[in-house]
Design an enzyme around this catalytic site. Sequence first.
Site, PDB file in Angstrom:
ATOM      1  N   ASP A 143     -17.117  34.493  40.735  1.00 47.10           N
ATOM      2  CA  ASP A 143     -17.549  34.073  41.909  1.00 47.10           C
ATOM      3  C   ASP A 143     -16.768  33.155  42.145  1.00 47.10           C
ATOM      4  OD1 ASP A 143     -20.467  33.932  43.734  1.00 47.10           O
ATOM      5  OD2 ASP A 143     -19.613  31.698  42.524  1.00 47.10           O
ATOM      6  N   CYS A 185     -61.445  28.870  24.834  1.00 50.27           N
ATOM      7  CA  CYS A 185     -62.254  27.746  25.531  1.00 50.27           C
ATOM      8  C   CYS A 185     -61.959  27.408  26.981  1.00 50.27           C
ATOM      9  CB  CYS A 185     -60.613  26.359  24.492  1.00 50.27           C
ATOM     10  SG  CYS A 185     -61.087  24.488  24.577  1.00 50.27           S
ATOM     11  N   CYS A 242     -57.173  28.923  21.552  1.00 55.42           N
ATOM     12  CA  CYS A 242     -57.046  28.049  22.612  1.00 55.42           C
ATOM     13  C   CYS A 242     -55.400  27.870  22.750  1.00 55.42           C
ATOM     14  CB  CYS A 242     -57.495  25.806  21.917  1.00 55.42           C
ATOM     15  SG  CYS A 242     -59.045  25.840  21.405  1.00 55.42           S
TER      16      CYS A 242
END
Length: 481
Positions: A440, A65, A34
């Site tokens: 930038d 599962c 699971c």
Amino acid sequence: MELDFERCYRAVDSRDQRFDGWFYTGVTSTGIYCRPSCPAMTPKRQNVRFFPSAAAAQGAGLRACRRCRPDASPGSPQWDVRADVVGRAMRLIADGVVDRNGVPGLAARLGYTERHLHRMLRAELGAGPLALARAQRAQTARTLIETTELGLAEIAFAAGFGSVRQFNDTVREVYGVAPSQMRTGRRATIGGAGTVTLRLAYRPPLHADALLDFLARRTLPGVDEVRDGTYRRGLRLPNGTGEAALTPADGYVAATLRLTDLRDLAPAVARCRRLFDLDADPVAIDQTLATAPALAPAVAAEPGVRVPRAVDGFEIAVRAIATQQVSLASARTTLAHLLTQLPPTLPAVDQDEGAFLRGFPGAEEMLGVPDSGFRMGAARREAIRGVARAVVDEGLDLAPGGDREETVRRLLAIPGVGPWTAGYLAMRALGDPDAFLATDLAVRRGAAALDLPDQPKALDAYAARWRPWRSYAVIRLWRAA
């Protein structure tokens, strides 16, 4: 990979969704595995084993599962961001390289022998490349069984299986039922031929508006669009073309994929997940970014901001070079004209639901565009051609499975490609979570708006506190600007 039993068991006992995809819970008394957040009763300690991958759980004889669907959980964040060989291998396997080229092809892409690659993956994931690819094929088969009306034989080959018998045996082994039984009570919407509708899980929170806003500002006619909360774009895939429509929802992104070849389902899903950065761990990222007092209020106000990545590294390279020293609006106009000089992969029609948006042209097509088609300075035009030649003639790998350091080094050797362009490519195309664009202009403006240092050298030094998530800091600073 060593998994701490107590920590894993506490995650299972609390059904903590943040750990879905990090590991899998095997329950020996029931013979199933699971996801950690499975709503079933917490198993007894003596009946539990933990596995680093679904393939490892399947190798131990456990089936998936059917209640929590562990194969549909988000992928582990470490395979999304790690730059080492195992991380690169996992990204390439997700993109279907083993299904297309086999383990020898995967090993060749990574530059290692098959034996050494197998040994590394076994040590980290408890399973070799064939088992990992087999687990992915089983997941692809389940998706096609439940979301299309294709015959089971067609699904077997579309999912990458070598024979119908192999398909039947694998589905029975992984899911505990025959393929025909999986179509009972299917929940997804059935589309036309070549159309698959599915849910792409993510770790909450997800700031969907930030993702859609970023992409909307950069859309190109016939390539992508944002409309009514849905991002649509064309795809160039290994076996054909396609189109993706992605709509963020609570706990998942609804994806409708229209594919000319259903063998491209797994790579299409992998690329869409990367585009929306769905395998990230936003809680860990935001905790690190919030250590800067100036950024903490923005993190609290907008949790779960992701880095919009890419479905095509060459596309990002062209977009980045076209944006050098010009506004985003100007770059979009230039790129829109450039696209008119290229034959479309498929007709681009916005309104007709029967037609695809086209994928961005590839490097070979770009090399055929005359000078007049670029409408930009000679330096930027030749930089685009230089990257295209490096991709076509020299095997420059701009995909997430490439070696990040080597790719950046080779990019910087191309005239017209500087640190900003290489960093932007590392952040969006190569998936580097720690690229920082200190020079930038928008990053500097965002820093100034938050009263942070806005000179490149000082800002770069300040950003060290955000390691290893500086790419996410870039997105935050852009938003602040």
